[in-house]
Design a protein around this motif. Sequence first.
Motif, PDB file in Angstrom:
ATOM      1  N   PRO A  44      -9.023  -5.905  -1.453  1.00 39.26           N
ATOM      2  CA  PRO A  44      -8.631  -5.788  -2.869  1.00 39.26           C
ATOM      3  C   PRO A  44      -7.831  -4.519  -3.152  1.00 39.26           C
ATOM      4  O   PRO A  44      -6.896  -4.533  -3.951  1.00 39.26           O
ATOM      5  N   PHE A  45      -8.183  -3.436  -2.481  1.00 36.58           N
ATOM      6  CA  PHE A  45      -7.426  -2.192  -2.648  1.00 36.58           C
ATOM      7  C   PHE A  45      -5.996  -2.376  -2.161  1.00 36.58           C
ATOM      8  O   PHE A  45      -5.045  -2.021  -2.856  1.00 36.58           O
ATOM      9  N   LEU A  46      -5.823  -2.912  -0.961  1.00 39.71           N
ATOM     10  CA  LEU A  46      -4.483  -3.120  -0.428  1.00 39.71           C
ATOM     11  C   LEU A  46      -3.650  -4.019  -1.338  1.00 39.71           C
ATOM     12  O   LEU A  46      -2.470  -3.753  -1.576  1.00 39.71           O
ATOM     13  N   LYS A  47      -4.275  -5.066  -1.845  1.00 39.63           N
ATOM     14  CA  LYS A  47      -3.563  -5.983  -2.746  1.00 39.63           C
ATOM     15  C   LYS A  47      -3.165  -5.283  -4.035  1.00 39.63           C
ATOM     16  O   LYS A  47      -2.025  -5.421  -4.510  1.00 39.63           O
ATOM     17  N   ALA A  48      -4.086  -4.516  -4.620  1.00 36.58           N
ATOM     18  CA  ALA A  48      -3.801  -3.815  -5.881  1.00 36.58           C
ATOM     19  C   ALA A  48      -2.723  -2.753  -5.690  1.00 36.58           C
ATOM     20  O   ALA A  48      -1.819  -2.612  -6.531  1.00 36.58           O
ATOM     21  N   ILE A  49      -2.806  -2.028  -4.589  1.00 38.53           N
ATOM     22  CA  ILE A  49      -1.806  -0.988  -4.327  1.00 38.53           C
ATOM     23  C   ILE A  49      -0.430  -1.619  -4.087  1.00 38.53           C
ATOM     24  O   ILE A  49       0.589  -1.108  -4.563  1.00 38.53           O
ATOM     25  N   HIS A  50      -0.400  -2.734  -3.384  1.00 43.10           N
ATOM     26  CA  HIS A  50       0.878  -3.427  -3.156  1.00 43.10           C
ATOM     27  C   HIS A  50       1.474  -3.875  -4.490  1.00 43.10           C
ATOM     28  O   HIS A  50       2.663  -3.648  -4.747  1.00 43.10           O
ATOM     29  N   GLN A  51       0.654  -4.475  -5.335  1.00 41.18           N
ATOM     30  CA  GLN A  51       1.155  -4.908  -6.641  1.00 41.18           C
ATOM     31  C   GLN A  51       1.621  -3.707  -7.465  1.00 41.18           C
ATOM     32  O   GLN A  51       2.631  -3.784  -8.160  1.00 41.18           O
ATOM     33  N   GLY A  52       0.894  -2.613  -7.369  1.00 42.53           N
ATOM     34  CA  GLY A  52       1.307  -1.398  -8.060  1.00 42.53           C
ATOM     35  C   GLY A  52       2.651  -0.898  -7.551  1.00 42.53           C
ATOM     36  O   GLY A  52       3.513  -0.501  -8.345  1.00 42.53           O
TER      37      GLY A  52
END
Length: 175
Positions: A35-43
Amino acid sequence: MIAVRRMAAASVLAALAGISAPSAYAASAATDDAPFLKAIHQGNLAEIAAGQSARKNATAACVKTVGATLVRDHRKLDAGVKTLAKKLDVTLPSSPSAAQEKTMTALQGQVGTSAYNTTWLKTEAKSHKETLALIDSEVSKGGNAEVKAAAKAARPVVARHLKLIRACEARVTPS
């Protein structure tokens, strides 16, 4: 948000690309960190789009400059995120979140007005503060050492961005 950022971004990329672990262990250990990797990518995707918008639509020189910095640095950071996600078998989203897209759409409604610069800066300050909190949470609670190291290495870049945004706000926002 420039020389120090470049060095930090290079450090992040080196950390993301250079750390190795057995892939079966890395993939299972990354499950909690996905979830962190996904959120950071979207950010990163949202910051790249916001930076491009600022370069095109801002009327204040410092907003254009900060926008260009965001595009450059978030592209570098995202390249590292993509490499790490691939290594850990984490599928990343292809676009910013719905909330991020809604924010970008609202900002586009202010293009050509004096409010664009101040709204852009306010939005970016909020986004970068939230990203710092997300990074800090990952560093303290993340399970995968590679993801935690990447988050730790990215923190100075995001903190520098916030500092640049705040400095620009001081110049653009009427007292």
